[in-house]
Structures are given as structure tokens and as C-alpha cells.
Design an enzyme around this catalytic site. Structure first.
Site, PDB file in Angstrom:
ATOM      1  N   GLY A 177       0.745  -1.259   0.000  1.00 55.81           N
ATOM      2  CA  GLY A 177       0.000   0.000   0.000  1.00 55.81           C
ATOM      3  C   GLY A 177       0.771   1.304   0.000  1.00 55.81           C
ATOM      4  O   GLY A 177       0.154   2.352  -0.131  1.00 55.81           O
ATOM      5  N   GLY A 179       2.941   2.534  -2.239  1.00 54.30           N
ATOM      6  CA  GLY A 179       3.429   2.997  -3.552  1.00 54.30           C
ATOM      7  C   GLY A 179       2.796   4.306  -4.014  1.00 54.30           C
ATOM      8  O   GLY A 179       1.654   4.606  -3.670  1.00 54.30           O
ATOM      9  N   CYS A 182      -0.211   3.608  -6.052  1.00 54.80           N
ATOM     10  CA  CYS A 182      -0.982   2.503  -5.495  1.00 54.80           C
ATOM     11  C   CYS A 182      -2.197   3.076  -4.776  1.00 54.80           C
ATOM     12  O   CYS A 182      -2.092   4.085  -4.092  1.00 54.80           O
ATOM     13  CB  CYS A 182      -0.059   1.769  -4.530  1.00 54.80           C
TER      14      CYS A 182
HETATM   15  P1  5GP Z   1       6.862   3.863  -5.485  1.00 52.38           P
HETATM   16  O1  5GP Z   1       8.355   3.815  -5.459  1.00 52.38           O
HETATM   17  O2  5GP Z   1       6.334   4.382  -6.782  1.00 52.38           O
HETATM   18  O3  5GP Z   1       6.295   4.602  -4.305  1.00 52.38           O
HETATM   19  O4  5GP Z   1       6.345   2.366  -5.306  1.00 52.38           O
HETATM   20  C1  5GP Z   1       6.665   1.355  -6.230  1.00 52.38           C
HETATM   21  C2  5GP Z   1       5.963   0.086  -5.818  1.00 52.38           C
HETATM   22  O5  5GP Z   1       4.537   0.245  -5.833  1.00 52.38           O
HETATM   23  C3  5GP Z   1       6.166  -1.092  -6.759  1.00 52.38           C
HETATM   24  O6  5GP Z   1       7.427  -1.678  -6.642  1.00 52.38           O
HETATM   25  C4  5GP Z   1       5.032  -2.014  -6.360  1.00 52.38           C
HETATM   26  O7  5GP Z   1       5.337  -2.782  -5.215  1.00 52.38           O
HETATM   27  C5  5GP Z   1       3.929  -1.036  -5.995  1.00 52.38           C
HETATM   28  N1  5GP Z   1       2.929  -0.953  -7.069  1.00 52.38           N
HETATM   29  C6  5GP Z   1       3.126  -0.754  -8.380  1.00 52.38           C
HETATM   30  N2  5GP Z   1       1.956  -0.688  -9.048  1.00 52.38           N
HETATM   31  C7  5GP Z   1       0.986  -0.845  -8.133  1.00 52.38           C
HETATM   32  C8  5GP Z   1      -0.438  -0.892  -8.204  1.00 52.38           C
HETATM   33  O8  5GP Z   1      -1.068  -0.700  -9.245  1.00 52.38           O
HETATM   34  N3  5GP Z   1      -1.091  -1.130  -7.030  1.00 52.38           N
HETATM   35  C9  5GP Z   1      -0.421  -1.326  -5.853  1.00 52.38           C
HETATM   36  N4  5GP Z   1      -1.125  -1.594  -4.760  1.00 52.38           N
HETATM   37  N5  5GP Z   1       0.919  -1.250  -5.746  1.00 52.38           N
HETATM   38  C10 5GP Z   1       1.618  -1.019  -6.870  1.00 52.38           C
END
Ligand code: 5GP
Length: 348
Positions: A177, A179, A182
Site C-alpha cells: 500500500g 506505492g 498505489c
Molecule cells: P513507489 O516507489 O512508486 O512509491 O512504489 C513502487 C511500488 O509500488 C512497486 O514496486 C510495487 O510494489 C507497488 N505498485 C506498483 N503498481 C501498483 C499498483 O497498481 N497497485 C499497488 N497496490 N501497488 C503497486
């Protein structure tokens, strides 16, 4: 029903307190680490940062660029078999994880690739690492790929971290959660504050000589520094590495004084409507999208951003007197700067 009322923290809830140190200059610190992995005994040395296995950031161009800095990339799982075989046989291949999900088609594709190439880093990635069969999949991949380093996740609690290490994972991926694209916390109400998840899971993994990768929620080099402070061995980034030349996706240009200037790129969650339309013909009737689509500022070559991140981590190390990245968590004292975690939805 039960209520847990212990305080759980996110990156924004803390700062790292400076400590007396004899370190004079950022150039005296070493941001690289060496790990010996539990199940394979293999050694790896480099800057422990991983580009997320998302369509936009998990590209072969990203792996080549980050590889020059000693960092890694988890390739997204939608590359065709032939391209993967060629890439893992090339120089760039040593800097990349082969990513797979947990369904039969993912295992069959890995088996086919392994007949023709030897990806030494595998990332078994599911949104919810708590379903029963996940441990069996990790065990199966461990049995079939005894020489490969396996990263598996995502989970957010010590019990599942231990179970995954015992099932064959060398590195457990932490985060449900947090991301940037996300929406799981908003759509389902499920999640766990990321800094506390890292602290608790790192403790569990390290007790078994495993490692953890903090995945999601970093929005600045300072957050990456806090993740290492909390005990993360590796940090995975999506949003912070989006918007660069090495990403997949179209650049949007604007006309300024007769000149075409690159201004933005698309970035989307792997459970967003954009991704589901691309790979599954849309959002299935029984599920809701748990990701969103955004436009990020175009930022040119990713190497500039990597220099900024590595510079931030180096500087943090001089503030707390750590010459080696592995000393960082021992030398970290977090100061709480918020009364409680109110904004549980983070950036979404
Ligand atoms: P960020 O660095 O952008 O904050 O987080 C990246 C991570 O978000 C990814 O490695 C993956 O674990 C998560 N993530 C990517 N796409 C999605 C999505 O559509 N839904 C959710 N719940 N998590 C995502």
C-alpha cells in the site's frame, strides 16, 4: 475483531538525528554493500537500490543505466521470452532481476527462459504475499533454481517474512500500500505504515540471515536514507525513477517559442486500469483497480537522479558518522516528528 494500538510509522513521521562523527567529507563514505545470500551463498556488491518491476521503470535500458552505478533493476514481467534470453546473456543482464508472478504461466515462462539463459536474480512478485499457495511457489522456484538469488514478496509482517525466508527467499520484499501510484489502502482499507514494516521485517529476516527490500513509498533521497536507517538491505523505487529517458512510455512535448520541449511522461500502477487494459483486456468484473495513472515531469537521463539519490545517502552517512552503508541502521536514531500517522493514504 481486534485493535492493535502500538504506534506504527511512515517515512514522513520521522527524521534521522545527527550524531557526533569524525567523518570530514562525503567522499570518505562507501554507499556500496556486499551481501552473501542465504540460500545460494552467492556474493553481490553494489549500491543496493532496485528499479521497480513496473512497465515504465523495469526496462532493459534502466538496467543498463543503473548497472553503471552498481544498482539493479527488476525487469517487468511482460517482456517476450526471446528478448529476455538475449538480455540475460548480455552484459546488462547481470544487473537485472527476472520477474515473475505466481500463476502456472509465470512458472512455465521461467522454465522456458532457464533452458536458454541463466538469470541469476529472480523476483517473485505478487500484490498480496499472504495467500497460502505463495509459499509453495517460492519453494518450487527455489527447488528448480538452486543457484539463483530469489527475492519474494510483498508482505509487511515479521511472521510472513520468516516464512518466506524459510521457504527459499534470500530477500523478502516489504510493502503493501505505500506505492506512489498505489490505491490499495484507499480501495481496500488494507496496508501497513512502511517504516514500521521495514523495521519489523528486517529484524525478522536478519534473525535468519535473510535480507529485505523496502518497496514503495520513497518520494525523496531522504526517504531512501530513512529506509536504510530502518534496516532495509535494498530499496526499490518506482515513482522516483519514472519520467526518465530510460523509461518505457511516450514523452509529451510542448511547443515553446517554436521549439518542441519534452515536459512529461506517463506513469501507472501495475494494478491500474491502464495496465489491466494493456494486459488483460480491462478490469475483470470481480475486482477493482488498485493503482492509478499519473503524468510525471520529464527529467532526462536517470543518471542525474541516481547521482542525487546517492549524494543524499552519502550525506546522511556523514551526518551520523557511518563510513559503510551497513553501519547505517546501527547508527540511526529516528526522532518522531508527527503525533500520529494521520495521512495513511500517503500520496494517493
Ligand atoms: P513507489 O516507489 O512508486 O512509491 O512504489 C513502487 C511500488 O509500488 C512497486 O514496486 C510495487 O510494489 C507497488 N505498485 C506498483 N503498481 C501498483 C499498483 O497498481 N497497485 C499497488 N497496490 N501497488 C503497486
Amino acid at each position: 475483531m481486534r485493535i492493535e494500538s502500538d504506534v506504527k510509522l511512515d517515512f514522513k513521521d520521522v527524521l534521522i538525528r545527527p550524531k557526533r562523527s569524525t567523518l570530514g567529507s562525503r567522499s570518505h563514505v562507501d554507499v556500496n554493500r556486499t551481501f552473501r545470500f542465504l540460500h545460494t551463498g552467492a556474493e553481490w556488491n553494489g549500491f543496493p537500490l532496485i528499479a521497480a518491476n513496473m512497465d515504465v521503470t523495469g526496462t532493459m535500458a534502466m538496467a543498463r543505466a543503473l548497472g553503471k552505478r552498481g544498482a539493479l533493476t527488476a525487469l517487468h514481467k511482460h517482456y517476450p521470452e526471446d528478448e529476455l534470453v538475449a538480455f540475460f546473456a548480455s552484459e546488462g543482464g547481470v544487473h537485472a532481476f527476472y520477474s515473475l508472478g505466481a500463476v502456472a504461466a509465470d512458472l512455465a515462462k521461467l522454465a522456458a527462459v532457464r533452458k536458454r539463459a541463466q538469470p541469476r536474480l529472480l523476483c517473485i512478485d505478487v500484490a498480496n504475499g499472504y495467500f497460502e499457495r505463495f509459499l509453495d511457489v517460492v519453494k518450487q522456484v527455489r527447488d528448480e533454481s538452486p543457484e539463483s538469488v530469489i527475492m519474494a514478496g510483498n508482505v509487511v509482517t515479521g511472521d510472513m517474512t520468516e516464512a518466506l525466508v524459510l521457504a527459499g527467499a534470500d530477500i523478502v520484499k516489504i510493502g503493501i500500500g505505500p506505492g506512489s501510484v498505489c490505491t490499495t489502502r484507499r480501495v481496500t482499507g488494507v496496508g501497513y505504515p512502511q517504516l514500521s514494516a521495514i523495521i519489523e521485517c528486517a529484524d525478522a529476516a536478519h534473525g535468519l540471515k535473510g535480507q529485505v527490500c523496502a518497496d514503495g513509498g520513497c518520494t525523496s533521497p531522504g526517504d531512501v536514507a530513512k529506509a536504510y536507517g530502518a534496516g532495509a538491505d535494498f530499496v526499490m523505487l518506482g515513482g522516483m525513477l519514472a519520467g526518465h529517458d530510460e523509461c518505457a512510455g511516450d514523452i509529451r512535448y510542448e511547443d515553446r517559442d517554436g521549439q518542441k520541449i519534452p515536459v512529461a511522461m506517463q506513469f501507472y500502477g501495475m494494478s491500474s486500469e491502464t495496465a489491466m487494459k494493456r494486459y488483460s483486456g480491462g478490469v475483470a468484473h470481480y475486482r477493482a483497480a488498485e493503482g492509478k495513472t499519473v503524468e510525471t515531469t520529464y527529467r532526462g537521463p536517470v543518471d542525474n537522479t541516481m547521482a542525487e539519490i546517492m549524494g543524499g545517502v552519502r550525506s546522511m552517512m556523514t551526518y551520523i558518522g557511518a563510513t559503510q552503508l551497513k553501519e547505517v541502521s546501527k547508527r540511526t536514531t529516528f526522532v518522531r516528528v508527527t503525533a500520529q500517522t494521520n495521512d495513511v493514504f500517503g500520496a494517493s
